[in-house]
Design a protein around this motif. Sequence first.
Motif, PDB file in Angstrom:
ATOM      1  N   GLU C   3      93.137  32.305  -4.761  1.00 36.90           N
ATOM      2  CA  GLU C   3      92.997  32.156  -6.204  1.00 36.90           C
ATOM      3  C   GLU C   3      94.375  32.421  -6.807  1.00 36.90           C
ATOM      4  O   GLU C   3      94.957  33.483  -6.583  1.00 36.90           O
ATOM      5  CB  GLU C   3      91.962  33.181  -6.716  1.00 36.90           C
ATOM      6  CG  GLU C   3      91.719  33.189  -8.208  1.00 36.90           C
ATOM      7  CD  GLU C   3      91.042  31.926  -8.738  1.00 36.90           C
ATOM      8  OE1 GLU C   3      90.472  31.159  -7.940  1.00 36.90           O
ATOM      9  OE2 GLU C   3      91.116  31.709  -9.959  1.00 36.90           O
ATOM     10  N   ILE C   6      96.593  34.512 -12.763  1.00 33.90           N
ATOM     11  CA  ILE C   6      96.237  33.986 -14.082  1.00 33.90           C
ATOM     12  C   ILE C   6      97.487  33.404 -14.759  1.00 33.90           C
ATOM     13  O   ILE C   6      97.394  32.416 -15.492  1.00 33.90           O
ATOM     14  CB  ILE C   6      95.567  35.079 -14.952  1.00 33.90           C
ATOM     15  CG1 ILE C   6      94.989  34.498 -16.244  1.00 33.90           C
ATOM     16  CG2 ILE C   6      96.513  36.217 -15.278  1.00 33.90           C
ATOM     17  CD1 ILE C   6      93.671  33.828 -16.116  1.00 33.90           C
ATOM     18  N   ARG C   9      97.994  29.829 -14.102  1.00 35.40           N
ATOM     19  CA  ARG C   9      97.102  28.901 -14.805  1.00 35.40           C
ATOM     20  C   ARG C   9      97.536  28.707 -16.253  1.00 35.40           C
ATOM     21  O   ARG C   9      96.901  27.975 -17.003  1.00 35.40           O
ATOM     22  CB  ARG C   9      95.674  29.443 -14.801  1.00 35.40           C
ATOM     23  CG  ARG C   9      95.052  29.556 -13.426  1.00 35.40           C
ATOM     24  CD  ARG C   9      93.539  29.631 -13.527  1.00 35.40           C
ATOM     25  NE  ARG C   9      92.896  29.730 -12.230  1.00 35.40           N
ATOM     26  CZ  ARG C   9      92.655  28.703 -11.415  1.00 35.40           C
ATOM     27  NH1 ARG C   9      92.991  27.479 -11.777  1.00 35.40           N
ATOM     28  NH2 ARG C   9      92.070  28.890 -10.256  1.00 35.40           N
ATOM     29  N   GLN C  49      89.040  28.961 -18.352  1.00 36.84           N
ATOM     30  CA  GLN C  49      89.985  29.333 -17.292  1.00 36.84           C
ATOM     31  C   GLN C  49      89.921  30.829 -17.002  1.00 36.84           C
ATOM     32  O   GLN C  49      89.927  31.252 -15.852  1.00 36.84           O
ATOM     33  CB  GLN C  49      91.407  28.937 -17.687  1.00 36.84           C
ATOM     34  CG  GLN C  49      91.649  27.439 -17.616  1.00 36.84           C
ATOM     35  CD  GLN C  49      93.072  27.087 -18.020  1.00 36.84           C
ATOM     36  OE1 GLN C  49      93.556  27.505 -19.071  1.00 36.84           O
ATOM     37  NE2 GLN C  49      93.754  26.336 -17.180  1.00 36.84           N
ATOM     38  N   HIS C  53      88.461  32.301 -13.578  1.00 31.37           N
ATOM     39  CA  HIS C  53      89.416  33.069 -12.761  1.00 31.37           C
ATOM     40  C   HIS C  53      88.857  34.457 -12.431  1.00 31.37           C
ATOM     41  O   HIS C  53      88.834  34.863 -11.269  1.00 31.37           O
ATOM     42  CB  HIS C  53      90.730  33.208 -13.521  1.00 31.37           C
ATOM     43  CG  HIS C  53      91.759  34.051 -12.847  1.00 31.37           C
ATOM     44  ND1 HIS C  53      92.412  33.662 -11.703  1.00 31.37           N
ATOM     45  CD2 HIS C  53      92.252  35.293 -13.137  1.00 31.37           C
ATOM     46  CE1 HIS C  53      93.265  34.601 -11.324  1.00 31.37           C
ATOM     47  NE2 HIS C  53      93.178  35.607 -12.183  1.00 31.37           N
ATOM     48  N   TYR C  54      88.380  35.167 -13.435  1.00 30.64           N
ATOM     49  CA  TYR C  54      87.943  36.542 -13.171  1.00 30.64           C
ATOM     50  C   TYR C  54      86.561  36.589 -12.500  1.00 30.64           C
ATOM     51  O   TYR C  54      86.255  37.552 -11.809  1.00 30.64           O
ATOM     52  CB  TYR C  54      88.036  37.391 -14.443  1.00 30.64           C
ATOM     53  CG  TYR C  54      89.489  37.627 -14.792  1.00 30.64           C
ATOM     54  CD1 TYR C  54      90.299  38.398 -13.963  1.00 30.64           C
ATOM     55  CD2 TYR C  54      90.084  37.004 -15.891  1.00 30.64           C
ATOM     56  CE1 TYR C  54      91.654  38.569 -14.230  1.00 30.64           C
ATOM     57  CE2 TYR C  54      91.432  37.170 -16.168  1.00 30.64           C
ATOM     58  CZ  TYR C  54      92.208  37.959 -15.331  1.00 30.64           C
ATOM     59  OH  TYR C  54      93.549  38.119 -15.596  1.00 30.64           O
TER      60      TYR C  54
END
Lengths: 460, 460, 486, 486
Positions: C3, C6, C9, C49, C53-54
Motif C-alpha cells: 500500500e 498517503i 496518493r 482515497q 487507504h486507511y
Amino acid sequence: MPFIPHTETDVAQMLSTIGASSFDALFDEIPPELRCGELKHVPPRLTEMEVARLMHGRAHQDRHGLSFIGAGAYEHHIPAAVWEITTRGEYYSAYTPYQAEASQGTLQLLYEYQSMMTALTGMDVSNASMYDGASALAEAVLMAERAHADGKRRVVVPRTLHPLYRKVLFALIDAQNIEIVELPADADGRTDIAALSALDAGSFTCLVIPQPNFFGVFEDVDTLTDLARSKGAMVIAVVNPVSLAVLRPPGEWGSGTSGGGIGVDIVCGDGQPLGAPLSSGGPYFGFLTARQAFVRQMPGRIVGRTVDLDGKPGFTLTLQAREQHIRRSKATSNICTNQGLLVTAATIHMSLLGAEGLARVASASLNGTAELTAMLCEIPGVERVFASPGFHEAVIRLPQPVAPVLAALASAHGVLGGFDLSADYPELGHALLICVTETKTPADLRHYRDALATVLAAAA
Amino acid sequence: MPFIPHTETDVAQMLSTIGASSFDALFDEIPPELRCGELKHVPPRLTEMEVARLMHGRAHQDRHGLSFIGAGAYEHHIPAAVWEITTRGEYYSAYTPYQAEASQGTLQLLYEYQSMMTALTGMDVSNASMYDGASALAEAVLMAERAHADGKRRVVVPRTLHPLYRKVLFALIDAQNIEIVELPADADGRTDIAALSALDAGSFTCLVIPQPNFFGVFEDVDTLTDLARSKGAMVIAVVNPVSLAVLRPPGEWGSGTSGGGIGVDIVCGDGQPLGAPLSSGGPYFGFLTARQAFVRQMPGRIVGRTVDLDGKPGFTLTLQAREQHIRRSKATSNICTNQGLLVTAATIHMSLLGAEGLARVASASLNGTAELTAMLCEIPGVERVFASPGFHEAVIRLPQPVAPVLAALASAHGVLGGFDLSADYPELGHALLICVTETKTPADLRHYRDALATVLAAAA
Amino acid sequence: MSEPLIFERSSPGRAAHAQRPAAAQQLSAIPESLRRKAAPAMPEVSELQAVRHYTRLSKRNFSIDTHFYPLGSCTMKYNPRACNTLAMLPEFLQRHPLAPMSHSQGFLACMYDLQEILKDVTGMAGVSLTPMAGAQGEFAGVAMIRAYHRARGDSARTEILVPDAAHGTNPATATMMGYTAREIPTDAEGDVDIEALRAAVGPQTAGIMLTNPSTLGVFERRIKQIAGIVHDAGGLLYYDGANLNAILGQVRPGDMGFDVIHMNLHKTFSTPHGGGGPGAGAVGVSQRLLPFMPIPIVGKDGDHFRWLDEADLPQSIGRLSTFMGNAGVLLRAYVYARMLGRDGMRRVAEYATLNANYLQARLRAQGFDLAFPGRRASHEFIVTLKRQKQQLDLTATDIAKRLLDYGFHAPTVYFPLLVPECLLIEPTETEDKATLDLFVDALVAIWAEAKRDIAYVKGAPYTMPVRRLDDVRAARQLDIRYQPAR
Amino acid sequence: MSEPLIFERSSPGRAAHAQRPAAAQQLSAIPESLRRKAAPAMPEVSELQAVRHYTRLSKRNFSIDTHFYPLGSCTMKYNPRACNTLAMLPEFLQRHPLAPMSHSQGFLACMYDLQEILKDVTGMAGVSLTPMAGAQGEFAGVAMIRAYHRARGDSARTEILVPDAAHGTNPATATMMGYTAREIPTDAEGDVDIEALRAAVGPQTAGIMLTNPSTLGVFERRIKQIAGIVHDAGGLLYYDGANLNAILGQVRPGDMGFDVIHMNLHKTFSTPHGGGGPGAGAVGVSQRLLPFMPIPIVGKDGDHFRWLDEADLPQSIGRLSTFMGNAGVLLRAYVYARMLGRDGMRRVAEYATLNANYLQARLRAQGFDLAFPGRRASHEFIVTLKRQKQQLDLTATDIAKRLLDYGFHAPTVYFPLLVPECLLIEPTETEDKATLDLFVDALVAIWAEAKRDIAYVKGAPYTMPVRRLDDVRAARQLDIRYQPAR
C-alpha cells in the motif's frame, strides 16, 4: 458469565488436564488467609441493555448547550470517516506493533503521522505521540536537560503559558531537581521581553514559548527565540497544531540567516484539535518533534522505514534502545504506551483536511473569535483586555464577577460562556477567556451576545 | 467538489486523451434543447459539519419518550457489536456477491443466515432475504400460486393478519388476477375456524396463518393447518422470528404423524426483531423459507456451498436461473436487490443471542405484555378485549376514544401508548394495541399505568 | 500487494471538499511576519482515497478482533464493543473538560462509581483515576511514596528496590523520581530472594516495587513476609497492577500489605490497546497515602458530584495531565466493570488462570520446557526454548515469527530478561478451549518443522504483508519521515 | 486460511451472556401444545467468537472502501461515511414508524426535502419515496401506468415494450404486472431501432420501459422521437433510473418526455450496496400520474409535515411496504444530496462521464475493441472480447477472475446480453485518474499473460480466499444450509 466462552464440559476437561480438582485449587499457592471474600461494593452485573440505558441517561444529563469554552481543548468538526475507521477492530484492538510483520498497518500509519507532524512543525523528527500536551511539555523539558547536560537544570516558563500546563510541568519534573523560573506577561498579554533580557546568559537550560499563548495572543517568537539562543539556551515551542497551517512553524522562528529563522529545538503541544473529540479532557495526545540532532534523546516510540528479507520496504519500531523496556533505569523516559488510537484518528483527520482544510479551520476560528469579541464588547461595561487579535481565544473583562455570570448564562440561556480567568490571573480583574471555532455560526455569536447582555442587565 | 478527486491538471490531461475540448463536449450526443439549466430547487451544498448540525437538530426534534407501540415493529436491545461490525466498509460498501471469489465473506454469512432461518422456522430451505415482511408475504403467495398451478388463484387471508400486510399484499398481487378471501376473527381474537371450514375443498390455493396474530393472540395453528391441507390448499405461515425461539415452528404445525406435525409449506415474516433498529420503518428485511420441494419456485438470491478448482469448500450464489437477470420475463420475481446489510446484522445478532437468548427475549416480552395488560386493566373502565395471553402485543379497550388519550399521554407524560385500532377494527370499539418488549422495566410499566390513570381521570 | 504512502496518493489541489469550512482563508488579522510562507507538505487526497487507504492499512494488522494474542503481561482480552459505543455517545464526546458542574453530573457519577469499584477490587482506601497510562500510574505511585517520606521529614531514603524480573517501567520510573533503582534477585522457584532482600533494605529504602503474581507468571508466596521486612525498614510497598487480571476478586493488594497500586485499565478492565494506547493507569492508595493522591478526584457532597482539587488535597503530588486523564478510556472501563459485576470480577481471575494452567499442562505434555515447572501458573507462564536453541538453533524469535503464519500473534518473547529464549504466554479468560488447542498444535508443528528444516522456520513469516524486517538497517539508516523526491 | 462456519464454533451452553435478558425463560403463559419442544439449532458462541468470526469474514470481501469496482450499471461510487453516521443518530434509530406526528417532524422534514430535491433533478411533478428497491420502483411505475389506463377505461393495453438491452428487471416487472413484455431491437449504433418501434406500437401498447443512457453505455439520441411515437399510440414512457448518474443535472427525464421514473438511490445517491441491499427505488411521476402514486408520501401543511395516505390519494396504487420503505436508506440519500448541493449534482454526471470516456479512450488506444466505437461513452461503456475469445480463448470471465488478483473488482460481464464477451465498465466520478490508469495497466497485462499462457489466466484467481468455484456443482448438489453431522 459475560465474555467467558467456557462451557461446563470445557471446564471439567481443562481441570482434568491440569490435574486440579476445582478453580480454588488453581489458587493454592496464595496464602489462604489472604483470599478475599465477596466484593461488597461492586454492584451485581448489568446486561449490556441495562448498562446502555444507564449510560444513555447519564450522557443526556450532560447534554451541553452552545459552548464557548476553549482553554486548551477545542470543539472542531471531525469528519465521520475518522472515527468510523479508527474504531475498526484492527486498529482499536491491536497491540503495540512490536511484531512488526503483523502490524504493518499501524506502523505505516505512524510513519505517515510522523511525516505530517514534522511538516506541520517544520522540524526533522517526530515520535509516535505522548500522553497529552502538558505531559509532552514535561518530556520536552527533560529532553532538553539531557541534551544540554551542563548541570544548570533551570527552565524558563512564561506566565502566558496555560496554567494547567505549568502545574503539570511542575508535578512531572519536581523530583528531578529542575528549577522553574516564571516570566511575567506584559500589558499586551505577551511574554515580557525585558524580563527575559534581564536573565544572565548561560543561567538557564531552555525557554518555553507558547504560540499562540493561553490568552490567544501571538508572542513575538522571533525575538524570544533569538534572545534565548543568544543566552545559550535551547528553545521549546508549545503550539496549537491547527494554527501551524497558517502560522510560521517553530522550525523557522528566530531571525536566522537563510529565509526562515534558525528555528527552535523541540516542538510540542496537544494534538486534540486534530480529530480528538472533547470527551471530558481525554484521551487526547501529545506530539513531540525536534531537530535531527536530538533524535536519540527523544522519549517514546519512533517508527522507521526499512526493508524485509526480500528487500521489500516495510516499517518497524526503531531506536528502541532509548526506551524503558530495553534500557530500564537509564531510559529516556518511563513512558511505555502512547496514544496510538488518537494518532490513528489524527492521521486520518489530517489526510481528510489537508493543509488547506486546516488553514480554513484556523482562519474561521481566528475570525470568529475576533467577531465575537467585537460583538460582546458592544455591551456596555464589557471590554477587551488585550489589543492584539485572538487566535481561538480572546480575553474580555466583565463589569461584574465572572462566576455568577457564567452560571446564569448556562442555566438560563444554554450558553457555556468561557473560562473564568480570575483564579489563575487575578491581576486581570473580572476576566473571561472566550473561544470560537469554525463550528459556530453568526447566529450562535448573536445568541451569546444577546444572552450576555440580558444577564448583565439583570444583575446590574 | 465533494467526493470528486480530480485536480485541474487531471481534467486537462483526461480531456486531452479523450480528444474533447470541455465537459460540455462529453454531452454532445444529447440534443441541446434537452439540456437542463441550474437546478433551482436543490439547495446549495452544505459541508459535512453543516449537514451534521442540521441532522442532529432534526433527530433531536423526534426524541421519543417511552414507547409501547409495536404493531409489527419492535424495540429490542441490539448488541453494540452488531452494527459496529455490520457497518465495516467490507460489508457496508460491498456489492452483490456475483464475483464469488471476491465475496466469500458475504456469501458465507448468507449461508449461515439461511441455516439459522431454516432452523428457526423448521423448514428446509431459505433465501437470502426479501425487502420486508409484507412484501415477503406477497412473494410467498405468488410462489404458492406457481407451485400450485391449477388455475384457482385464490388466497385465504384472516382478518387477524396485520392490516398493513393485507394492504401490501393486495397492492403487490392485484395485477396477477388473484382473489383474496378474508376470514373473520372470532370473539377470542383468533381466526374463525368455522369460516374456514365452510370453504369448499379445492376452492383456494393457499391459507395464510399469522402466529402470533396482529392482536398478539395465538392462533390454533394445528387445526388451521390440518383444515387447509384437507381442502387441498397450501399453507403459508407469517411469524415473528423471535417468537419461534419458544413457539413450535411452522415446520411442525398440524397434527401430522411422527412427533411434530406435517408442517406448512412456506414461512415468511419480518426480520426486524433480529437486529434491525426501528428506524422509522426500515430498512428491515423479509425472510422466506420453504420445504425443499419448492426451492426452484423461490424468489430472491440463494447461496450454496460448493468447492473450488482445488477442491476447497467455498460459497456461491446458486439456482440463479430463477432470477430476473437470467430468466427476465419468466423469472420467479422481479426482485433484484435483497436486504443484505440487514441480514448481516441479523446473522451477527442471532449469533450473539443464540437460541436461549432469543427465548429469553421472547419470554420477557410475553410476560411484560401480560403484566402491563394486567396493570392497565386495574384502571376503572379499562378492560382486556381478548382472554388469551398476548405475545409482544395485547388489545385493551378504553372507556374513551383512543386518539385524544394517546395524544395526552405523549404530550404530558412522554408515553407513546400504543397503536389505535379503531380505524382498522371499528368493531372492537375504543381498542388500543399495546406492546412490551424486554427493554421495559417494571418502573416503565408503572409509569404508563400512572400516566394513563391520570389522563383518563382528567378527561372523565 | 503493498500500500503506497498517503503522500504518494496526493496531488496538488485535490481535497476532501465536504470536510473543509466553505470560506477560504482570510488571515489579515495575523501580522505578516507571523504568517506561514509555504503550506506544510500534507497529503492532498479525496475522501475516498483516505478512506480506502486507511481501511486497507487496517487490514495489515493483527488485532484481538481478528487473532488470538497470547501476549504475556499484556492481557490482550476481548474489548467489548458496548464499551466503545457507550463511551462515544455524542453527549460524552461533546462535553468540554472545563464544563460547569451543572453540565457534568452524568459523567462525574460514572467516574465516582468507578473509583468506588476500583477501591473495592484492590482493597485500597482511595483511588485517583487521573494517570494516563500504567507508566504514569507508576510515576504517581512513586511520587506519593516520595511525598510521604518528605512529609515526615525523612530525607535519607534514596533507593527503590526492584526485583530483577520487573517491567522496565519500574526502574525507569524510580529514576524519573530521583531514586536509585536497586535490583533484588529472584530464587530458583521464581520468588523474591528473601535473604537478598533482607540484606538490601535499610534506612535508605524508600520502598519496593512488586507485581504479584510476578512477571515470571507465579504468585509470590511470601508476600506478607516481604511486606513485613520492607515496612519494618520504614519503606513502602508499591504494587505494579500489570498482572491484576490474575487475582481479580481472589486476593487484594491492600490485603497483601501494599501501600499503593497502579492499575492498567487497558489490561484488566479491557479498554482497547489501540495499537499502542491510550492506556489508563488509575492509582489506589492505603489510608496513609490519601493526602498525596494526584488530582483531580471526584468527590460527592450529598447527591452532587464535584472535582476535588488543590484546595481539598493541599499535599497532593499535583496534576499529571492537562485535564483529568483519559476520560473516554475511563468511561469504557466503567461500562466494562458494570457488565462484569461483582461475580464477574472473580471469574476473570478464575478463567484466566484456568486457561493459563491448561495451556501450560498441554505444552508440558508435548515436551516443551517450563521455566518454573514446579509452580502453578498464574494468568500466564513461561516456556523456555533454551534446549531447542542449543539443539536446533530454534529461537524465541523464530517461533514468534512462524506463529504469525499459523494465524496466531506471538507470545511476549525475551521478557523477563532472566529466562533464556523465553516465551511469556498469557491466554486471558476470553479465549475458548478450541483456540488454545489450535495454538498448542501450532507450536508442536513449528517445532517439528524446525527439526526438518530450521532454515525454513528462520525465513518466516511467509504470509504477512512483509517478510522478516531488517531492524538493524532501520536504526542505522534512519528513515522516519516521508521526504518527497525533489 | 479458511474460516469455519459459526456453527462449527458453537458448543452447547456457551453464550454471549451480556446480551441476554438476565431472567430465564418463563413460558407458562403459552399453551403447552404451542411450545417449542427442542431449541432451534442456532450457534452458541461467546461474544468474542462472534466478533472475531464476522470480522474475519468481512476481510474476505471486496468493497468500495477497499477496492475499485468498475461494475457497469451498478454505480459503485464512494458511500460517504457521514451519511451512515447521521442516519444512525440514536433518535432516528429509535423512532417507531407509527410514532405520532408530534414525534416525527424532524424525520418528515428530511423526507419532504428529499422529495423536493428528487422532483427537481428528475423534472417530475411528484415523488414517492416508498419503493424499497429499484425493482419495486419499477413495479410501482408499471402499476401506475396500468392504473392510469384503467382509470381511463382503456383495457386493451396488454403489452409493455422493452429494448433488448434492458435490465432483466424490466421484462420481469412487466410480467408481474400482468403485461406481456415485447422486445424492441437495437440498431448497430446502440440506439433503439425506430422502425421496429413504429411497427410494434399500437392500441395494445401500455408503455415502453427505457433507460437513457441505455445499458449499452450510449445516450439514446432520438428520445424525443421515441416519446412522440409511444405517446401518439397512447402509451406512456417509463424511465429506468439505473443510469441516472450519467445525466444528473445535465438532462432531466421529465424534459425528455418520460411519464414515470424510478431512481436507484443506492446508485445515484450513493447509499450503500451492503452486499446486496437494501436499495431504495423512489419513483417520480408527471402530472397525469400524480393521483396514482404509492403511499405514504410526505405532505406539508404550513409548517407541519404529515403523511399523505389513502384518504389523500384514493386512486393510489397502494402500499408497497409495511411502513414507508427503507427510511434509513432515504436519510442517507438525503444527507448525500445536501452535501452535493445544486452544483454537486451536475458535477456527478460530468466527472462520471469524464472517467468513462477517459477509460474508453485509453483502452481503445491499447487495442481493445469497443462495442460502439463511434459513440461517446456515457458514464459507462462496453468492451467486447469477441476477438480475444476467438484468437486466444480469453473470455470475459477469465478477465473478470484474473482482475481480482490485480486488486480490482471485475466489470459487469455478459450484460447486456446482446454483446458477445462483453465487459460493461463504469468507473464512477469518485475514482481518481491514477486508479483508472492502474486498471488499464492490469487489463493490458492480463491480455499479455493470455498470449503467453492462457491456461494460467484460466486458473485465476490465485490470491483470493478460494480459487474459481464450481457453480455447476453448487446447483446440482444443492447445499444451502448447515446440517450438523448426526
